[in-house]
Design a protein around this motif. Structure first.
Motif, PDB file in Angstrom:
ATOM      1  N   VAL A  17     -10.863  -0.957   3.418  1.00 56.64           N
ATOM      2  CA  VAL A  17      -9.507  -0.935   3.937  1.00 56.64           C
ATOM      3  C   VAL A  17      -9.564  -1.776   5.198  1.00 56.64           C
ATOM      4  N   ASP A  32      -0.788   1.541   9.407  1.00 57.81           N
ATOM      5  CA  ASP A  32      -2.090   2.163   9.259  1.00 57.81           C
ATOM      6  C   ASP A  32      -3.024   1.879  10.414  1.00 57.81           C
TER       7      ASP A  32
ATOM      8  N   ASN B 105       0.327  -2.743   5.707  1.00 56.31           N
ATOM      9  CA  ASN B 105       0.343  -1.637   4.759  1.00 56.31           C
ATOM     10  C   ASN B 105      -0.949  -1.574   3.959  1.00 56.31           C
ATOM     11  N   VAL B 106      -2.038  -1.869   4.656  1.00 48.63           N
ATOM     12  CA  VAL B 106      -3.271  -2.074   3.917  1.00 48.63           C
ATOM     13  C   VAL B 106      -3.696  -0.862   3.089  1.00 48.63           C
ATOM     14  N   VAL B 107      -3.419   0.349   3.590  1.00 53.83           N
ATOM     15  CA  VAL B 107      -3.832   1.528   2.821  1.00 53.83           C
ATOM     16  C   VAL B 107      -3.033   1.620   1.527  1.00 53.83           C
ATOM     17  N   ILE B 108      -1.735   1.392   1.639  1.00 50.50           N
ATOM     18  CA  ILE B 108      -0.917   1.420   0.424  1.00 50.50           C
ATOM     19  C   ILE B 108      -1.355   0.318  -0.534  1.00 50.50           C
ATOM     20  N   TYR B 110      -4.270  -0.861  -0.927  1.00 53.34           N
ATOM     21  CA  TYR B 110      -5.471  -0.418  -1.631  1.00 53.34           C
ATOM     22  C   TYR B 110      -5.171   0.637  -2.669  1.00 53.34           C
ATOM     23  N   GLU B 111      -4.292   1.546  -2.284  1.00 56.97           N
ATOM     24  CA  GLU B 111      -3.937   2.589  -3.252  1.00 56.97           C
ATOM     25  C   GLU B 111      -3.283   1.959  -4.474  1.00 56.97           C
TER      26      GLU B 111
END
Lengths: 970, 418
Positions: A17, A32, B105-108, B110-111
């Motif tokens: 991430v 984030d 929005n890197v987490v999204i 990745y999700e």
């Protein structure tokens, strides 16, 4: 910042991430980035405390922090037990985050990872199918050997889960597991379970099972995992209508590997696949096109449905061209293949390939290529107008190709040649340097194609001599000057001007200049003597290039010894150049059609030529056409012992061809008395050497004298054996069964040479009986033959002697004696023989299967005692059982018939009304085969024979059985 | 299957990577950079590149290269389609598919990537399903999440994933039930010097916005369905029904989607709504030239042609342009040599004209190539092919929906050669 990000990405791996811009984000906008705040010492300790907190929220925030730290490359593996503890939660997001952590650290901490196994097993039994699926999905991503073993049980359960969502996820997990530990997957029987899933009731499960099996099959080409039969095909077709677009691609690609049994089945599959042509996903469309193009091959052209299908194929292909440029590119590469195979599909769609000025260059070049392929008398005017337009574009590469395309049109469409030439002249007038150079190169080809027609333009060409600076253009111009030296008044001056900087020219230009000046000399000997001497000395004395020197010396010798001969050689009439030089070779094209939509179709090479490791050299081929007029050409009767499906095939791909060539044993075959034969052999070798040499780039051709002794040692023994055979087999003068001749090399594949033949064995000598037919329009001569290494060392015992040249439409029958002293290489199938035949036109390759009984030697009768001992001695695993159906012969008749082919009956017994024959035979390489044949005499309703074979080399049994069947049934 | 994905921005930085199997080193992208360097223009990077151990299949969208790494023989179209789907999803979730949006929005991201592929096999690519699994970010939600600690990951199994209609989620509810269809047609054409049409075809789409409760079953019929002989359908459409009755019958996905796309190519059917009179010439041995272009309406079915913009890539030798526009404004970028003329609406009484002097580099030879004129325009309330929706019927639900159809004709790749 950027460095940091790449560092993150590198370290984060599967679960990375990346950090967004930490400096600019604060509380106002919730991104984030908040998880990336800088940390103090003792952070791990803090996190540990938070992870073990009772509050759910705190726990989750802590896990998020752990994941974030992990992705910036901090080592948080010390928290492993604490994080794994959080795994047992109802919160889906938390669970997902923990799984991310696991995937990352399991590999570095295999011992601790086992702690997680329990939770996985538990999660696989969770009442929520989403959790079960997530668990099985994650399990597969943990690439730790120790863990995989524990995961087999949960996976097995999930494969049989009641919920299709879990089943389809588990199917993919099998492919993952196979990637980690293939043996385990096989041992656990997961492959069979996966195969069962093909008949699942849920279309998505079917699609994923097919996808997983295809991926596994790719690493195991021979495993036959996707063994398709009409029932499974039907299931796939049903699933095709209901699954997602991606599933449809997997299923269609899988369908394309199926071989329908007849044209009716092919048509019904086509009918059910056709609706996919209207799918919005271009990959689905192209996969459907592949299936249709392949199965169409089986449909008769007279069928109405055939015409309908052709019409239906055009619109979707054109539609692909309105998609994004990347899609267009792949589509165009495939269309390039399709128009070569079936030009009729797109012949009315020329205009969609017209180039727009803002197309990416890779699209432009492909479109141009297809335009030329589609060019015909009907549309040539339009095409030329377009090409002329392109020749004034900005992009140099594109302009060059456009100019070349004009030349190709001239060569392809004869009626347009004149217009093309005048277009080219117009372009030369523009004086744009690279346009002029390209134009001159193509005009040279036009001269070759239409000699003595357009030479009036030479004057214009000569005007531009000075501007040529590219080797290809200079070489072309020099060729033109040399070729038409008698019409160009100042040809000597022109060539002389080139000669000044001879050593700075590229080899191409030097060679061309040498030849051109020699031509000039032969045409105008008086005034050019000095010039020719100059060039010959430049080429022979001052050059380091062996090609140039050799050519120089040859010309020198020729000119000094026999000027008349020199004239005949140098000024010989040149063969016409072929219509289209860049067409893909037909067998390769057929193979590529089977790979439509894949990388192979983008590269126009079979996968074996470029896919890493080329694990499976499984060649795909188009199905043979059934029920059409074309089938008349194929032989009705296959050679003895050959299943009808294995018709003689021309050795398929380029990649293969090269391999085969290198394998070809160039050493001369040694016959009975080797010394006497060697002189004759040398001739044969030379003949072949010439042809093969050029193909192999001059390597691998060993001098015959060095090879002969190498081959001498081994064969002598068996040569003596052969002599004994002669005496031993005197009694059986009749010889063994000979199958009728069948076509091995069809004329269309060998530039007009048709070869049919069969094998026979008479009085201890094997021969290959050939019928050569010339179906071309020119005389054929200089025949020679050579075999590739094969399982039994078959090799020609004498050169192929065709005494008189073969006139068109004439045939000649030749019996070529063979021996079995050639080099040995195990072939698959065992009795496969690859043959190279050369004549004055080219070298051709084909492969054929020989019946094994030509290898049964005459002293194959074993002593009774010996037979019993050997039968007992050979382990029972080596015994093979066969049935010979419907053979209403008595024991004596069978025995006599087999004796003719050197299968000897040693004893006969009658057991419970059945006749038992005990037989033996010996192969040329000394392998003994023992047989027990059970016959039921006088029973007309039961005429099957039972055959048991025992042999130390069990792989021959199948072929021996075929030999039995052939002999008995003929 | 798809092994890894790298996102690369225009300056050549890899700003995101994702691996679905084992990790492939970033250095594999060097082959891509090499090809990029060779191609000069970003648009010209070949989409399929082979390296000793991998294949790189890439697309270029919104100034980002999506470079996927594959190791085995995979259909390249499959990969390209999938990459476009990824870009579409980002667009859908974040409103734009840009480097900043992805980084924020890197987490999204990745999700999403995790949900879209499993071991390289596509898993969930329908936006309806993805949105049930992973909620799109809104400012409100992220504030709420940070206070309450609730997550943006769905708790339940997405229902659509297992039904026979995976594109629609269950339990849709609206207070206003609406169904809108936009019939949008683009004219791709090449007009030659003399004004005659070399090539013309219409690329049409019907984009829909359906906000209907429950499980509505719609059928859409046309006045003249025979126009549509080359159509690509959304998976929701029942193909048999179309084959037999020429009616589009379907249970729609929820929200925005493309119902069909079609192509009309028979030359006589394609009307060309504008004509261009042009005179572009360069004098021999002098460093100037003349430029004079007039645009006028043609076969426009009585509707107004608006939003007209002309762009011309002038030859390299052009230094500057001194023009006067009778209407609208023009700009000339001396670096890229692109002339843009924003015309606006065409009024037949007074045709827009742009003329003046072209200044060339002194001493440069007269340019060989003639520039092509690229024209954009719009015509509201007209489908140039003549396609007309007849009626829309709804079955399966009781309420009465609000229905609407809009037509629009645009220039696609509309080029006039000079």
């Amino acid at each position: 910042m950027l460095n940091l990000i790449s560092a993150v990405a590198a370290a984060g791996g599967a679960a990375a991430v990346g950090p967004p811009e930490t400096h600019c984000k604060t509380g106002t906008k919730m991104t984030d980035s908040k998880y990336f705040t800088t940390t103090k010492k003792g952070e791990i300790f803090e996190l540990k405390a938070e992870l073990n907190s009772d509050k759910k929220e705190k726990k989750k925030e802590a896990v998020k922090k752990v994941i974030a730290s992990m992705t910036v490359g901090k080592d948080v593996s010390a928290l492993f037990p604490d994080v794994v503890n959080c795994m047992q939660t109802d919160n889906l997001e938390l669970k997902k985050l923990v799984y991310l952590y696991l995937m990352n650290y399991a590999k570095s901490q295999p011992d601790m990872a086992i702690m997680a196994v329990n939770t996985f097993v538990k999660d696989c039994e969770d009442p929520n199918p989403l959790i079960r699926a997530l668990a099985v999905r994650t399990m597969g991503c943990i690439r730790v050997d120790k863990i995989t073993e524990y995961l087999c049980e949960p996976l097995r359960k999930c494969l049989k889960d009641e919920d299709p969502y879990v089943r389809k996820t588990a199917a993919v997990c099998v492919a993952k597991l196979h990637d980690i530990n293939a043996q385990l997957v096989e041992d656990q029987g997961f492959l069979d379970t996966l195969k069962d899933l093909i008949s699942d009731s849920n279309p998505m499960v079917v699609a994923n099972a097919v996808a997983a099996l295809s991926e596994i099959a790719e690493s195991h080409p021979s495993s036959n995992l996707l063994d398709l039969n009409p029932q499974s095909i039907n299931k796939l077709l049903t699933a095709l209508n209901e699954c997602t677009e991606w599933g449809q691609i997997f299923i269609l690609d899988c369908l394309a590997n199926y071989m329908p049994k007849d044209d009716r089945e092919a048509q019904s599959i086509c009918e059910r696949v056709t609706p996919r042509l209207s799918h919005a996903n271009s990959a689905v469309v192209l996969s459907a096109v592949k299936v249709l193009m392949k199965f169409m091959e089986m449909l008769s052209k007279d069928l109405d449905y055939y015409g309908t299908l052709l019409k239906k194929l055009a619109p979707p292909l054109v539609t692909l061209l309105s998609a994004e440029p990347e899609l267009q590119y792949v589509a165009l590469r495939n269309i390039n293949l399709i128009v070569q195979k079936r030009p009729e599909i797109l012949k009315h769609e020329m205009k969609v390939f017209f180039v727009k000025y803002n197309d990416p260059i890779y699209v432009k070049l492909e479109k141009l290529d297809i335009m030329i392929r589609l060019a015909s008398q009907a549309n040539i005017a339009q095409v030329l107008a377009e090409l002329k337009e392109y020749a004034t574009e900005v992009d140099v590469d594109f302009v060059r190709k456009a100019v070349r395309a004009i030349g190709r049109c001239a060569i392809k469409v004869e009626q347009s040649a004149e217009r093309c030439v005048s277009t080219l002249l117009d372009l030369i007038q523009t004086k744009v340097n690279y346009v002029v150079q390209e134009a001159i190169v193509v005009i040279k080809d036009i001269f070759r194609k239409y000699p003595n027609k357009y030479e009036s333009v030479i004057a214009t060409l000569c005007e531009n001599l000075d501007s040529l600076d590219e080797p290809e253009a200079r070489a072309a111009m020099i060729w033109i000057v040399g070729e038409y030296a008698e019409r160009i008044d100042n040809a000597d001056e022109l060539l002389e001007s080139f000669l000044e900087g001879f050593h700075d020219e590229s080899t191409q230009v030097q060679l061309q200049l040498l030849t051109a000046i020699v031509k000039l000399f032969l045409k105008k000997p008086t005034e050019t003597q000095e010039l020719v001497q100059q060039v010959l000395s430049l080429a022979t004395q001052d050059s380091d290039n062996p090609d140039l020197r050799d050519r120089g010396y040859i010309y020198w010798r020729l000119l000094s010894t026999d000027p008349v001969a020199a004239k005949e050689v140098v000024l010989a009439e040149k063969p016409l150049i072929s219509e289209e030089t860049d067409l893909i070779e037909p067998t390769l094209l057929d193979e590529l059609i089977c790979y439509i939509g894949t990388l192979a179709s983008v590269y126009h090479k079979p996968p074996s030529a470029f896919v890493e490791g080329s694990r499976g050299v499984v060649h795909k081929s188009l199905p043979p056409r059934t029920g059409s007029s074309e089938s008349a050409e194929s032989p009705d009767a296959a050679p003895a012992g050959v299943q009808p499906s294995e018709q003689p095939a021309v050795i398929p791909t380029q990649g293969d061809l090269l391999g085969d060539l290198l394998n070809l044993d160039l050493g001369p075959p040694v016959s009975g008395p080797p010394i006497a034969a060697s002189s004759v052999q040398m001739g044969a070798v030379d003949l072949l050497g010439g042809g093969l040499d050029s193909l192999m780039g001059g390597t691998g051709f060993a001098a015959p004298s060095t090879v002969v002794p190498a081959n001498l040692g081994a064969p002598l023994g068996s040569g003596l054996g052969d002599l004994f055979d002669l005496t031993g087999g005197v009694g059986t003068l009749s010889g063994s069964y000979v199958a009728p001749k069948s076509v091995w090399l069809p004329a269309m594949k060998a530039k007009g040479l048709e070869i049919s033949g069969t094998f026979s064995r008479q009085v201890g000598s094997i021969s290959m009986d050939l019928l050569l037919t010339n179906k071309a329009l020119q005389v054929m001569s200089d025949f020679a033959i050579q075999f590739n290494r094969n399982s039994f060392g078959l090799a020609p015992a004498a050169p192929l002697q065709v005494h008189t040249p073969l006139a068109p439409n004439q045939s000649v029958e030749i019996s070529l004696p063979l021996n079995t002293v050639g080099s040995v290489m195990k072939m698959d199938p065992l009795n496969n023989l690859q043959v190279a035949v050369k004549n004055n036109i080219d070298v051709f390759y084909f492969s054929t299967l020989y019946p094994l009984h030509i290898l049964f030697v005459e002293d194959g009768k074993m002593e009774r005692q010996m037979f019993l001992a050997t039968w007992k001695d050979i382990p029972n695993e080596n015994e093979a059982q066969f049935q010979i159906k419907e053979c209403p012969l008595s024991a004596d008749a069978v025995s006599n018939k087999l004796q003719g082919s050197n299968i000897f009956t040693i004893a006969k017994r009658n057991v419970e009304g059945q006749d038992m024959l005990y037989q033996s035979l010996k192969l040329t390489n000394g392998i003994w085969v023992l047989a027990e044949l059970r016959i039921q005499p006088g029973n007309s309703s039961f005429t099957d024979l039972e055959l048991s074979l025992k042999c130390r080399a069990p792989e021959v049994s199948q072929h021996i059985y075929q030999a039995y069947e052939t002999i008995l049934k003929n | 299957m798809i092994h890894s994905l790298f996102l690369i921005n225009c300056s050549g930085d890899i700003f995101l990577e994702k691996h679905w199997k084992s990790v492939v080193s970033q250095s594999v992208c060097d082959y891509f950079f090499e090809a990029q360097e060779k191609a000069v223009d970003v648009e010209n990077v070949p989409p399929v590149i082979s390296t000793p151990h991998h294949y790189l299949i890439s697309i270029y969208r919104d100034k980002i290269f999506f470079v996927s790494v594959i190791q085995t023989e995979v259909p390249p179209l499959f990969v390209i389609e999938f990459l476009h789907r990824v870009a579409d999803t980002f667009q859908d979730y974040f409103g734009e598919c840009s480097e900043t949006a992805i980084k924020d929005n890197v987490v999204i991201v990745y999700e999403l990537l995790e949900e879209m592929l499993d071991n390289g096999f596509p898993l969930a690519t329908e936006s309806n399903i993805l949105k049930e699994l992973i909620k799109p970010p809104t400012i409100l939600r992220s504030v709420v999440n940070s206070i309450t600690g609730s997550s943006n990951v769905g708790e339940t199994l997405p229902t659509g994933q297992l039904s026979n209609i995976p594109w629609r989620r269950a339990g849709v509810k609206y207070t206003n039930n609406e169904a809108y269809f936009d019939v949008i047609e683009e004219i791709d054409a090449i007009i030659d010097k003399s004004g005659s049409t070399v090539f013309a075809e219409i690329q049409g789409v019907i984009d829909s916005c359906i906000k209907l409760s429950g499980m509505p079953d719609l059928s859409l019929s046309f006045m003249n369905p025979r126009l549509l002989d080359d159509v690509s359908f959304h998976p929701c459409i029942r193909f048999k029904r179309w084959e037999s009755e020429r009616v589009l019958s379907f249970i729609p996905p929820d929200g925005n989607f493309r119902l069909i796309s079609y192509r009309v190519s028979s030359q006589n059917l394609v009307a060309i709504p504008v004509y261009v009179k042009h005179m572009i010439s360069f004098k021999e041995n002098s460093s100037s030239g003349r430029f004079d272009v007039t645009i006028g309406p043609k076969q426009n079915m009585g509707k107004t042609v608006e939003g007209v913009v002309m762009t011309v890539h002038m030859p390299k030798a052009v230094l500057n342009m001194n023009l006067t526009a009778s209407q609208g404004s023009y700009t000339f970028d001396p670096v890229t040599k692109v002339l843009t003329w924003d015309v606006g609406k065409i009024t037949p009484q007074k045709l827009p004209n742009l003329k003046g002097i072209v200044n060339l580099q002194s001493g440069a030879p007269k340019p060989e190539e003639n520039p092509s004129l690229n024209i954009q325009f719009k015509i509201q309330q007209l489908a140039i092919s003549g396609l007309k929706v007849n009626r829309l019927d709804m079955y399966g639900e009781k309420y009465k929906p609000f229905k609407g159809v809009k037509y629009l004709t645009k220039a696609g790749k509309f080029q006039v050669r000079t």
